[in-house]
Design a protein around this motif. Structure first.
Motif, PDB file in Angstrom:
ATOM      1  N   GLY A 121       0.767  -1.226   0.000  1.00  0.00           N
ATOM      2  CA  GLY A 121       0.000   0.000   0.000  1.00  0.00           C
ATOM      3  C   GLY A 121       0.799   1.277   0.000  1.00  0.00           C
ATOM      4  O   GLY A 121       0.283   2.330   0.355  1.00  0.00           O
ATOM      5  N   ILE A 122       2.078   1.225  -0.399  1.00  0.00           N
ATOM      6  CA  ILE A 122       2.890   2.440  -0.436  1.00  0.00           C
ATOM      7  C   ILE A 122       2.554   3.271  -1.666  1.00  0.00           C
ATOM      8  O   ILE A 122       2.529   4.495  -1.634  1.00  0.00           O
ATOM      9  CB  ILE A 122       4.394   2.090  -0.427  1.00  0.00           C
ATOM     10  CG1 ILE A 122       4.734   1.244   0.807  1.00  0.00           C
ATOM     11  CG2 ILE A 122       5.243   3.344  -0.439  1.00  0.00           C
ATOM     12  CD1 ILE A 122       4.407   1.920   2.110  1.00  0.00           C
ATOM     13  N   GLY A 123       2.290   2.573  -2.774  1.00  0.00           N
ATOM     14  CA  GLY A 123       1.950   3.280  -4.011  1.00  0.00           C
ATOM     15  C   GLY A 123       3.161   3.955  -4.611  1.00  0.00           C
ATOM     16  O   GLY A 123       4.304   3.578  -4.372  1.00  0.00           O
ATOM     17  N   PHE A 124       2.924   5.005  -5.402  1.00  0.00           N
ATOM     18  CA  PHE A 124       4.004   5.699  -6.093  1.00  0.00           C
ATOM     19  C   PHE A 124       4.185   7.113  -5.545  1.00  0.00           C
ATOM     20  O   PHE A 124       4.510   8.038  -6.266  1.00  0.00           O
ATOM     21  CB  PHE A 124       3.717   5.735  -7.600  1.00  0.00           C
ATOM     22  CG  PHE A 124       3.610   4.368  -8.213  1.00  0.00           C
ATOM     23  CD1 PHE A 124       4.737   3.590  -8.411  1.00  0.00           C
ATOM     24  CD2 PHE A 124       2.380   3.844  -8.577  1.00  0.00           C
ATOM     25  CE1 PHE A 124       4.638   2.328  -8.974  1.00  0.00           C
ATOM     26  CE2 PHE A 124       2.277   2.577  -9.143  1.00  0.00           C
ATOM     27  CZ  PHE A 124       3.410   1.819  -9.344  1.00  0.00           C
ATOM     28  N   VAL A 125       3.967   7.282  -4.242  1.00  0.00           N
ATOM     29  CA  VAL A 125       4.055   8.615  -3.645  1.00  0.00           C
ATOM     30  C   VAL A 125       5.482   8.995  -3.299  1.00  0.00           C
ATOM     31  O   VAL A 125       5.760  10.146  -2.994  1.00  0.00           O
ATOM     32  CB  VAL A 125       3.177   8.707  -2.383  1.00  0.00           C
ATOM     33  CG1 VAL A 125       1.726   8.508  -2.738  1.00  0.00           C
ATOM     34  CG2 VAL A 125       3.613   7.665  -1.335  1.00  0.00           C
ATOM     35  N   LEU A 126       6.420   8.034  -3.327  1.00  0.00           N
ATOM     36  CA  LEU A 126       7.803   8.298  -2.965  1.00  0.00           C
ATOM     37  C   LEU A 126       8.683   8.134  -4.184  1.00  0.00           C
ATOM     38  O   LEU A 126       8.640   7.122  -4.868  1.00  0.00           O
ATOM     39  CB  LEU A 126       8.256   7.332  -1.861  1.00  0.00           C
ATOM     40  CG  LEU A 126       7.409   7.336  -0.579  1.00  0.00           C
ATOM     41  CD1 LEU A 126       7.837   6.211   0.332  1.00  0.00           C
ATOM     42  CD2 LEU A 126       7.530   8.675   0.128  1.00  0.00           C
ATOM     43  N   ASP A 127       9.509   9.147  -4.475  1.00  0.00           N
ATOM     44  CA  ASP A 127      10.412   9.042  -5.616  1.00  0.00           C
ATOM     45  C   ASP A 127      11.637   9.913  -5.410  1.00  0.00           C
ATOM     46  O   ASP A 127      11.725  10.700  -4.471  1.00  0.00           O
ATOM     47  CB  ASP A 127       9.712   9.408  -6.930  1.00  0.00           C
ATOM     48  CG  ASP A 127       9.224  10.853  -6.947  1.00  0.00           C
ATOM     49  OD1 ASP A 127       9.438  11.572  -5.959  1.00  0.00           O
ATOM     50  OD2 ASP A 127       8.632  11.256  -7.957  1.00  0.00           O
ATOM     51  N   ALA A 128      12.634   9.721  -6.303  1.00  0.00           N
ATOM     52  CA  ALA A 128      13.882  10.491  -6.328  1.00  0.00           C
ATOM     53  C   ALA A 128      14.698  10.252  -5.048  1.00  0.00           C
ATOM     54  O   ALA A 128      14.595   9.208  -4.416  1.00  0.00           O
ATOM     55  CB  ALA A 128      13.605  11.970  -6.564  1.00  0.00           C
ATOM     56  N   ALA A 129      15.521  11.247  -4.660  1.00  0.00           N
ATOM     57  CA  ALA A 129      16.445  11.068  -3.543  1.00  0.00           C
ATOM     58  C   ALA A 129      15.864  11.623  -2.251  1.00  0.00           C
ATOM     59  O   ALA A 129      15.391  12.751  -2.207  1.00  0.00           O
ATOM     60  CB  ALA A 129      17.772  11.778  -3.847  1.00  0.00           C
ATOM     61  N   ASN A 130      15.909  10.800  -1.215  1.00  0.00           N
ATOM     62  CA  ASN A 130      15.529  11.197   0.141  1.00  0.00           C
ATOM     63  C   ASN A 130      14.154  11.856   0.224  1.00  0.00           C
ATOM     64  O   ASN A 130      14.012  12.946   0.804  1.00  0.00           O
ATOM     65  CB  ASN A 130      16.600  12.124   0.720  1.00  0.00           C
ATOM     66  CG  ASN A 130      17.942  11.424   0.862  1.00  0.00           C
ATOM     67  OD1 ASN A 130      18.045  10.378   1.498  1.00  0.00           O
ATOM     68  ND2 ASN A 130      18.965  11.995   0.249  1.00  0.00           N
ATOM     69  N   PRO A 131      13.113  11.217  -0.343  1.00  0.00           N
ATOM     70  CA  PRO A 131      11.767  11.772  -0.150  1.00  0.00           C
ATOM     71  C   PRO A 131      11.410  11.794   1.326  1.00  0.00           C
ATOM     72  O   PRO A 131      11.901  10.990   2.115  1.00  0.00           O
ATOM     73  CB  PRO A 131      10.871  10.805  -0.944  1.00  0.00           C
ATOM     74  CG  PRO A 131      11.669   9.549  -1.081  1.00  0.00           C
ATOM     75  CD  PRO A 131      13.092   9.972  -1.140  1.00  0.00           C
TER      76      PRO A 131
END
Length: 433
Positions: free
Chosen positions: A173-183
């Motif tokens: 359930g994390i989805g695609f809300v986290l991306d790139a460096a050190n979100p």
């Protein structure tokens, strides 16, 4: 009187010389051209070198003998000895993992899966990944997250120079809300100075627990064991922050025209509270009757800054709820980490360093009312806006390491000196022996 043709010829010749000089093809006045193109001294008489950077830096990290400079669309490294550029790589984001000579640089592209791990001295690729969407860099690890679909992701931990993951855990359930460096993750936010970059201290150690947000929930991962230990879903009047080895739940109830706060700490997966405090406001909400909490608490990785019901600031150990310092009316914390806090007196004229290990004041010095401060493992940094001045001191003793009149900002603090930035110019200022 010279003819129009002669004037035109002279003008064309002058333009040609300028073009050739500016492009480096031929420069008849090298010293003059260097003088024209050079910026004003950032720290005259103190800096060992100053150079024009490739743009306006987003962040700078000192790693061993290099300074890694992140821009909006590229990353470069400069040698600390003479400020010579060592390498450049096209990248939309970058982060530094590891510490000192064992550090590596992690770079990637926006909207593109994967990343590269580079040698900070040469820019050579040490490892490539083609599936991760988000990366976190620490002084002892790299974490990466890859999601095959919105409801199915995997979090892996790597040693900075490792070629195989130390562990991998399935996340849901994390989805695609986290991306790139050190979100951003639900943890603590550093207190810093407007003249000191929040990333100046470099990467921190991987905490015992991290929280992965998504779908209104926070999944807690034990980084020592490499396993998911709990999933929490905060209520509408709650804020969850993962601080050191504890999960803090801040509850804010709106009653009688004000907010009533309480904090409960858990050691997952145990349901019983490790400690709890009524009336402790961790300043996770802006002033307002709805008590809407939209900010992480301020503090270090295991210390949080709170306010008691009487408006006095206090510092709390997240592990066991102990009060590390309880201020008098008007005192304020300018900077804090796990070892020290820099505290302004009520009259604004004195800065004191509170040592948590010694439970007392380590040193004091006079400051101005507009003075701000920041803490790094290597130096406490004190900044005065008028007149522009940067002072770096030993956090333990208060010994002055750097004292320079400058309008520049501090972008990095290493074991031996600071990197100052003014516009597109950067300079290295070593600590006094």
């Amino acid at each position: 009187m010279a003819s129009k043709a002669a004037k035109g010829t002279a003008l064309a010749g002058l333009v040609t010389v300028i073009v050739l000089a500016s492009t480096g093809v031929w420069n008849p006045f090298p010293r003059l051209w260097a003088w024209i193109s050079a910026g004003d001294p950032i720290a005259e008489g103190v800096a060992t070198w100053q150079t024009a950077a490739g743009g306006s830096p987003e962040s700078i990290t000192i790693t061993g003998g290099s300074a890694v400079v992140e821009y909006r669309t590229s990353v470069e490294a400069y040698g600390l000895t003479a400020g010579v550029r060592l390498w450049k790589s096209d990248a939309d984001w970058a982060g530094v993992a590891g510490k000192d000579a064992d550090a590596v640089v992690v770079v990637g592209r926006l909207l593109t899966k994967g990343y590269e791990v580079l040698d900070p001295a040469t820019g050579a690729v040490r490892r490539k990944d083609d599936g991760a969407t988000a990366v976190w860099t620490y002084s002892d690890a790299i974490l990466d997250l890859r999601c095959a679909k919105a409801s199915s992701c995997r979090l892996s931990a790597w040693e900075p120079h490792g070629t195989k993951p130390m562990w991998t855990v399935e996340t849901q359930g994390i989805g695609f809300v986290l991306d790139a460096a050190n979100p951003d993750l639900p943890d603590t936010q550093p207190i810093s100075s407007p003249r000191v970059d929040k990333r100046a201290a470099g990467p921190v150690r991987l905490p015992d627990l991290i929280g992965l947000p998504g779908d209104g929930k926070i999944q807690i991962v034990d980084t020592a064991q490499g396993r998911a230990v709990e999933t929490r879903k905060p209520a509408g009047n709650q804020r969850v922050a993962v601080v050191g080895s504890r999960v803090l739940t801040v509850t804010g109830d709106a009653r009688d025209g004000t907010c009533y706060y309480g904090v409960t700490a858990h050691d997952p997966p145990h349901a019983q509270a490790a400690w709890q405090r009524d009336g402790l406001n961790l300043r996770t909400a802006d002033n307002g009757n709805d008590c809407a909490q939209d900010k992480d608490p301020a503090g270090g990785s295991d210390v949080v800054l709170g306010v008691d019901p009487y408006g006095r600031q206090e510092l709390i150990a997240a592990h066991d709820g102990r009060t590390l310092w309880h201020g008098d009316k008007g005192q304020s914390v300018l900077a804090v980490n796990n070892a020290y806090a820099l505290i302004r007196s009520a009259d604004g004229a004195t800065l004191s360093a509170r040592s948590f290990s010694r439970s007392g004041t380590a040193w004091r010095r006079s400051i101005g009312r507009e003075t701000s401060a920041a803490l790094t493992p290597y130096a406490g940094i004190i900044a005065d806006p008028e007149p522009g001045r940067i002072v770096a001191v030993s956090p333990r003793t208060g010994k002055v390491l750097v004292d320079v009149k400058t309008a520049a900002n501090v972008f990095a603090a290493g074991p031996d000196g600071l990197i100052l930035v003014d516009g597109r110019d950067l300079a290295y200022v070593p600590y006094a022996p």
